[in-house]
Design a protein around this motif. Structure first.
Motif, PDB file in Angstrom:
ATOM      1  N   CYS A 131       0.763  -1.259   0.005  1.00  0.00           N
ATOM      2  CA  CYS A 131       0.074  -0.095   0.111  1.00  0.00           C
ATOM      3  C   CYS A 131       0.916   1.140   0.066  1.00  0.00           C
ATOM      4  CB  CYS A 131      -0.877  -0.173   1.296  1.00  0.00           C
ATOM      5  SG  CYS A 131       0.041   0.084   2.744  1.00  0.00           S
ATOM      6  N   GLY A 147      -5.666  -5.160   0.720  1.00  0.00           N
ATOM      7  CA  GLY A 147      -6.941  -4.904   0.764  1.00  0.00           C
ATOM      8  C   GLY A 147      -7.930  -5.956   1.632  1.00  0.00           C
ATOM      9  N   LEU A 153     -11.072  -3.535   3.000  1.00  0.00           N
ATOM     10  CA  LEU A 153     -11.019  -2.144   2.815  1.00  0.00           C
ATOM     11  C   LEU A 153     -11.864  -1.513   1.844  1.00  0.00           C
ATOM     12  CD1 LEU A 153      -6.949  -1.424   2.812  1.00  0.00           C
ATOM     13  CD2 LEU A 153      -8.811  -0.527   4.536  1.00  0.00           C
ATOM     14  N   ARG A 161     -10.367   4.972   5.432  1.00  0.00           N
ATOM     15  CA  ARG A 161      -9.165   4.138   5.211  1.00  0.00           C
ATOM     16  C   ARG A 161      -7.936   4.919   5.752  1.00  0.00           C
ATOM     17  NH1 ARG A 161     -11.121   3.400  -0.922  1.00  0.00           N
ATOM     18  NH2 ARG A 161     -13.113   2.074  -0.505  1.00  0.00           N
ATOM     19  N   CYS A 163      -4.858   4.013   8.872  1.00  0.00           N
ATOM     20  CA  CYS A 163      -4.207   2.872   9.611  1.00  0.00           C
ATOM     21  C   CYS A 163      -4.599   3.023  11.197  1.00  0.00           C
ATOM     22  CB  CYS A 163      -2.914   2.520   9.174  1.00  0.00           C
ATOM     23  SG  CYS A 163      -2.504   1.804   7.629  1.00  0.00           S
ATOM     24  N   TRP A 173     -10.064  -5.366  12.068  1.00  0.00           N
ATOM     25  CA  TRP A 173      -8.568  -4.947  11.891  1.00  0.00           C
ATOM     26  C   TRP A 173      -7.725  -5.391  13.326  1.00  0.00           C
ATOM     27  CZ3 TRP A 173      -6.097  -1.636   7.990  1.00  0.00           C
ATOM     28  CH2 TRP A 173      -4.788  -1.324   8.049  1.00  0.00           C
TER      29      TRP A 173
END
Length: 287
Positions: A131, A147, A153, A161, A163, A173
């Motif tokens: 990414c 993804g 995602l 989006r 982190c 996540w």
């Protein structure tokens, strides 16, 4: 005899180039293009300074100072607003941010950092997840295995989006991170270190406010004032589709160290590589 341009001289040149570029872009736009009335007594070619300021939601004096090459700080968010007001195309937008010495941070928009070639590179890295992140942890682009590495995602709106936001607020996540407590502590410390250069910028303050409002865990960690630098390391990830993965987290900087970077998660062993290949097959089966 050769002379070396000082930092002050270079900064002055940049400001004057920026000022000239803004004037040239302003003068080529008609009021009708941006929904304004031309009026009967318009002598200025294109838009007036106060009209650009109005369209950008910045002060007239402040925008005037920009076109006068004054030594003032220009945030990426203001540059984004000016870019939109002046109807800049992608190349002109890139030039604007380069002259201002700023990194285009806007997630969900076409980013000069994420070129077609870079997107193709991320695709060719598959099954290795990859990414592009900016310094605020916004996920600017990603390949198919990334993804689905931590969560889906594609199912999230672009503004979510991010982190660090996902690490503190997204259940999928959080469930995928084997050492969650250490990971969130490290991310908060890296975010604090990066934010030192962006304390007054609205987008950074908005993200911080969102984290503090949504996560008591983040508030507790943030209060410690810990800072660490970016570095690669091995991560254990429990993927919901293929199980436990051991991956080497690697940063490839695409500009200054505080700017955007390509991140790849390289398998540490044969089992993890095989699992990533299964993840890739799973993603492709959904297409």
């Amino acid at each position: 005899m050769t002379t070396t341009m000082t930092t002050t001289d270079e900064s002055d040149v940049r400001r004057h180039e920026l000022a000239a570029f803004l004037r040239s872009r302003r003068e080529r736009i008609t009021p009708e293009q941006v929904g304004l009335d031309r009026g009967r007594r318009r002598r200025t070619p294109g838009l007036r300074r106060e009209e650009v300021a109005q369209l950008s939601a910045v002060g007239v004096t402040w925008y005037t100072w920009l076109e006068q090459a004054r030594d003032i700080h220009v945030s990426p968010q203001v540059l984004d607003a000016i870019s939109r007001a002046l109807l800049l195309d992608p190349s002109e937008r890139t030039h604007l941010f380069a002259l201002a010495g700023a990194v285009d941070p806007a997630p969900g928009t076409s980013c000069a950092t994420v070129t077609p070639g870079l997107r193709q590179l991320m695709e060719q890295l598959e099954p290795v997840p990859a990414c592009v992140l900016n310094s605020r942890y916004d996920i600017l682009a990603y390949n198919r295995t990334y993804g689905r590495l931590f969560c889906d995602l594609d199912a999230l709106p672009p503004e979510d989006r991010n982190c660090i936001l996902l690490a503190f607020t997204n259940d999928d996540w959080r469930a995928s991170v084997a050492d969650l407590r250490e990971s969130t502590r490290s991310m908060a410390a890296k975010f604090r270190a990066s934010m030192a250069e962006h304390l007054a910028e609205p987008a950074w303050k908005a993200l911080l406010g969102r984290l503090e409002a949504a996560s008591p865990e983040f508030r507790e960690i943030w209060a410690r004032h810990e800072v660490v630098s970016q570095a690669g390391r091995t991560k254990q990830i429990r993927n919901a589709h293929v199980g436990l993965l051991s991956l080497e987290h690697t940063n490839l900087w695409l500009g200054p160290a505080a700017g955007p970077r390509l991140i790849a998660y390289v398998p540490c062993d044969d089992e993890s590589r095989a699992a990533l290949e299964k993840l890739q097959a799973f993603v492709l089966s959904e297409v």
